[in-house]
Scaffold this active site. Structure first.
Site, PDB file in Angstrom:
ATOM      1  N   CYS A  40      20.220  14.084  -1.957  1.00 46.87           N
ATOM      2  CA  CYS A  40      18.849  13.794  -1.511  1.00 46.87           C
ATOM      3  C   CYS A  40      17.989  15.059  -1.399  1.00 46.87           C
ATOM      4  O   CYS A  40      16.809  15.038  -1.731  1.00 46.87           O
ATOM      5  CB  CYS A  40      18.858  13.118  -0.145  1.00 46.87           C
ATOM      6  N   CYS A  90      10.745   3.336   5.066  1.00 49.13           N
ATOM      7  CA  CYS A  90      11.641   2.308   5.630  1.00 49.13           C
ATOM      8  C   CYS A  90      13.084   2.822   5.724  1.00 49.13           C
ATOM      9  O   CYS A  90      13.767   2.586   6.708  1.00 49.13           O
ATOM     10  CB  CYS A  90      11.650   1.060   4.749  1.00 49.13           C
ATOM     11  N   HIS A  91      13.537   3.499   4.670  1.00 49.94           N
ATOM     12  CA  HIS A  91      14.942   3.930   4.604  1.00 49.94           C
ATOM     13  C   HIS A  91      15.070   5.356   5.113  1.00 49.94           C
ATOM     14  O   HIS A  91      14.774   6.309   4.402  1.00 49.94           O
ATOM     15  CB  HIS A  91      15.449   3.874   3.159  1.00 49.94           C
ATOM     16  N   GLY A  93      17.197   8.526   6.251  1.00 50.52           N
ATOM     17  CA  GLY A  93      18.518   9.033   5.912  1.00 50.52           C
ATOM     18  C   GLY A  93      19.435   9.128   7.116  1.00 50.52           C
ATOM     19  O   GLY A  93      20.596   8.738   7.068  1.00 50.52           O
ATOM     20  N   ASP A 360      -7.027   7.839  17.605  1.00 51.84           N
ATOM     21  CA  ASP A 360      -6.722   9.279  17.702  1.00 51.84           C
ATOM     22  C   ASP A 360      -7.966  10.161  17.532  1.00 51.84           C
ATOM     23  O   ASP A 360      -8.142  11.141  18.252  1.00 51.84           O
ATOM     24  CB  ASP A 360      -5.715   9.706  16.622  1.00 51.84           C
ATOM     25  N   HIS A 381     -12.193 -11.079  15.328  1.00 51.19           N
ATOM     26  CA  HIS A 381     -12.335 -11.866  14.097  1.00 51.19           C
ATOM     27  C   HIS A 381     -11.910 -13.287  14.450  1.00 51.19           C
ATOM     28  O   HIS A 381     -10.865 -13.484  15.067  1.00 51.19           O
ATOM     29  CB  HIS A 381     -11.423 -11.286  13.011  1.00 51.19           C
ATOM     30  N   GLU A 394     -12.258 -14.162   5.939  1.00 47.33           N
ATOM     31  CA  GLU A 394     -13.537 -14.872   5.990  1.00 47.33           C
ATOM     32  C   GLU A 394     -13.892 -15.463   4.622  1.00 47.33           C
ATOM     33  O   GLU A 394     -14.630 -16.440   4.527  1.00 47.33           O
ATOM     34  CB  GLU A 394     -14.585 -13.838   6.399  1.00 47.33           C
ATOM     35  N   GLU A 548     -14.371   3.779  10.594  1.00 47.81           N
ATOM     36  CA  GLU A 548     -14.275   3.065  11.868  1.00 47.81           C
ATOM     37  C   GLU A 548     -14.179   3.988  13.084  1.00 47.81           C
ATOM     38  O   GLU A 548     -14.391   3.543  14.216  1.00 47.81           O
ATOM     39  CB  GLU A 548     -13.086   2.086  11.823  1.00 47.81           C
ATOM     40  N   ARG A 558     -19.968  -6.282  13.460  1.00 46.57           N
ATOM     41  CA  ARG A 558     -19.991  -5.902  12.037  1.00 46.57           C
ATOM     42  C   ARG A 558     -19.923  -7.130  11.143  1.00 46.57           C
ATOM     43  O   ARG A 558     -19.167  -8.062  11.412  1.00 46.57           O
ATOM     44  CB  ARG A 558     -18.796  -4.991  11.733  1.00 46.57           C
ATOM     45  N   ALA A 563     -17.368  -3.053   6.309  1.00 44.53           N
ATOM     46  CA  ALA A 563     -16.446  -1.978   6.718  1.00 44.53           C
ATOM     47  C   ALA A 563     -16.091  -1.117   5.520  1.00 44.53           C
ATOM     48  O   ALA A 563     -16.157   0.121   5.581  1.00 44.53           O
ATOM     49  CB  ALA A 563     -15.183  -2.551   7.339  1.00 44.53           C
TER      50      ALA A 563
HETATM   51  C1  SIN Z   1     -12.220 -10.757   6.134  1.00 44.63           C
HETATM   52  O1  SIN Z   1     -11.962 -10.915   4.942  1.00 44.63           O
HETATM   53  O2  SIN Z   1     -12.411 -11.700   6.887  1.00 44.63           O
HETATM   54  C2  SIN Z   1     -12.276  -9.382   6.681  1.00 44.63           C
HETATM   55  C3  SIN Z   1     -13.170  -8.546   5.877  1.00 44.63           C
HETATM   56  C4  SIN Z   1     -13.927  -7.593   6.729  1.00 44.63           C
HETATM   57  O3  SIN Z   1     -13.587  -7.414   7.887  1.00 44.63           O
HETATM   58  O4  SIN Z   1     -14.917  -7.038   6.243  1.00 44.63           O
END
Ligand code: SIN
Length: 585
Positions: A40, A90-91, A93, A360, A381, A394, A548, A558, A563
């Site tokens: 590795c 994920c893996h 060592g 952060d 949402h 959406e 964001e 929003r 976004a």
């Molecule tokens: C969504 O598809 O509902 C989310 C898309 C977004 O937050 O702009």
């Protein structure tokens, strides 16, 4: 090498054929038994934070993800929407393996070497002493621009900075890039694109801006919104120039026309864009370092940016100098403490966010005196799969689904803004709703197959049968009324303007949904050039932010599709201005 490869292939065969491996055998020991640690690692062993050599070794023996994909598996982690991430994500060592997919899902997949002892996580805590020691020691490397965060805003900033001549490195704390952007399901809003022209859609920059302001309850910063609207078409063009497919168009909630651009064929936008941006960064030789958490922004005596302290998984704590920093760390939708503090009523809500969205950048910027805008505005949402972290996009409503309560009755215009839709659901019995649609929609929206695959859909051959299995006794009457409204082009019940589909083609489907945290609208205060502002609203010289982590673009709420537009428009601006700032010094 050849022997090595054969041995490794044998190892995979042993693992997948169910032949027992000694209980205390770790992946590292197993490989070392075959051909020492050099199976590795390089000789002498020197592991970079991104574990680049180790991952090349995995691939050279086991093959690419495409080669490893196994169609027989119900859920195949090697063919997931995470894309081409490090195998070592994920893996591990030397420690217990962990399935990255299960940050959001609950797949029961046997991981090889699952009995390996779990080690303390390298990034489990902050160590102020080590941070201070790194500062006292001084920079080990000098750059022009440091980008913090590997989602869409970060990649766009890094690519833009590089194209403007800067020496740039992107740091990502997670073992893989993508951030929240990778999970984006909707698309990118843009006005004045060839796609809109081709479909004969009349739209205006002013309409885009007005819709965003109205959706945000006029709490947005109009100067930022103007830029978002004006530069949106160019953002789509830029993504296309990097290799993205943005050929499909649909309408998102709160938008007066179809302006959400997405890949044709119905695929989710996020994984596609991230894949394109990752490749664009590689093609431009941009140094992207994962497993690298920026712990502190270091300032000069005059309060301009001096650099950062980065905690690398293997390199430890180091100060890196740069005249410009771009914060692109995303929001705080996965930070329970911050949610409880800023939006206590959402404290127990599920979240659609990536585990990386822990605020952060907000903490880093606050610590050096940055100002925050609308920090307590959090968006729920309306349609997260009930009792899950899976977003039901959406676009499912945009394309034609109706939303009904537990009795099977519609209760709101499905295409209203998210805050209103969420509030309306929370007023229904048991605080959840159903989305109902038919096979026509499934044919149009490839992503719905994914929800079916995850076992989230109830399915029946007639609406009556669907009503029965879901206990929605009013559903047949609701669907019959809706089909009439759709035929007449007028929704007499809730004034929904866009009804692209009726519900007539079997099979019929329903999915349970409830509101969940999706976007944190507030964050670091910026000006139109993406400069971060201090408490007196003066620029902090050399500090930029995009996406964001910032506040002001979206106001109180929003709109869907804004976004990704935000991350591309302001990511590019931040990268460009960061490069200019560093290079003129
Ligand atoms: C969504 O598809 O509902 C989310 C898309 C977004 O937050 O702009």
């Amino acid at each position: 090498m050849k022997l090595n490869k054969i041995a490794s292939v044998m190892a995979v065969m042993l693992l997948t054929s169910g032949v027992a491996i000694a209980k205390d055998q770790s992946l590292a020991n197993f490989h070392a038994d075959m051909d020492s640690c050099q199976s590795c690692h390089s000789k002498p062993i020197k592991v970079s934070d991104s574990e680049t050599h180790e991952n090349q070794q995995c691939r050279s023996c086991h093959g690419s993800y495409e080669e490893l994909a196994n169609e027989k598996l119900k859920f195949d982690p090697h063919a997931s929407h995470l894309g081409d991430i490090n195998c070592t994500s994920c893996h591990s060592g030397h420690s217990k393996p962990q399935l990255t997919c299960n940050n959001c899902h609950n797949f029961e997949i046997d991981m090889p070497f699952a009995d390996t002892k779990e080690k303390k996580k390298w990034d489990a805590g902050w160590n102020q002493d080590k941070i201070q020691k790194a500062i006292d020691k001084g920079p080990v490397e000098t750059l022009d621009v440091i980008v913090v965060g590997g989602g869409s805003a970060g990649f766009n900033a890094a690519i833009s900075a590089k194209m403007h001549g800067a020496k740039v490195v992107l740091f990502e704390k997670a073992p893989y890039t993508g951030g929240n952007s990778m999970l984006a399901a909707g698309g990118i809003n843009a006005v004045g694109t060839p796609q809109q022209k081709k479909k004969g859609i009349e739209d205006k920059v002013e309409w885009f801006a007005e819709d965003a302001m109205k959706g945000g309850r006029y709490k947005n910063d109009p100067k930022l919104v103007k830029i978002l609207a004006e530069e949106s078409a160019d953002a789509v063009k830029w993504l296309e120039s990097l290799g993205a497919n943005m050929d499909d168009l649909k309408r998102s909630g709160g938008a007066r026309v179809e302006r959400t651009h997405r890949p044709s064929g119905g695929a989710s936008v996020g994984p596609h864009i991230i894949d394109v941006l990752r490749k664009a960064a590689v093609d431009r030789n941009i140094d992207v370092r994962v497993n690298s958490r920026v712990e502190k922004i270091v300032l000069n005596d005059d309060k301009s940016v001096a650099g950062v302290v980065v905690h690398g998984r293997h390199s430890g704590y180091n100060m890196i100098a740069a005249d410009s920093i771009v914060l692109a760390t995303g929001g705080y939708g996965m930070n329970k403490e911050m949610i409880s503090w800023y939006r206590p009523t959402f404290a127990n809500m599920t979240s659609s966010n990536n585990v990386t969205a822990t605020g952060d950048g907000i903490k880093l910027a606050k610590e050096i005196g940055a100002s925050m805008t609308d920090i307590d505005w959090v968006q729920a949402h309306p349609t997260i799969g009930k009792d899950s972290r899976i977003l039901i996009s959406e676009t499912v409503r945009g394309v034609g689904a109706i939303m009904v309560n537990t009795d099977g009755k519609r209760f709101i215009n499905e295409l209203t803004t998210r805050d209103r839709a969420s509030d309306a659901i929370l007023k229904q019995k048991d605080k959840y709703a159903w989305l109902v649609f038919d096979e026509q929609l499934v044919e149009k929206k490839k992503m719905v197959r994914g929800y079916e695959h995850l076992g989230m859909l109830s399915k029946a051959n007639t609406i009556e049968e669907l009503a029965k299995i879901t206990d929605m006794n009013q559903l047949p009457q609701t669907v019959s009324a809706y089909n009439k409204y759709q035929k007449n082009g007028k929704d007499d019940a809730f004034g929904r303007e866009d009804m692209p589909l009726n519900l007539t083609k079997a099979p019929f489907y329903a999915v349970k949904v409830a509101p969940g945290i999706h976007h944190t609208m507030g964050g670091v205060a910026i000006d139109t050039d993406s400069n971060v502002l201090n408490l007196q609203s003066w620029k902090i010289p050399g500090l930029f932010a995009a996406g964001e982590v910032t506040g002001g673009v979206h106001g109180f709420n929003r709109l869907g599709g804004n976004a990704i537009a935000d991350t591309v428009v302001f990511g590019r601006r931040a990268g460009e201005h960061a490069a200019e700032h560093a290079l003129k010094k």
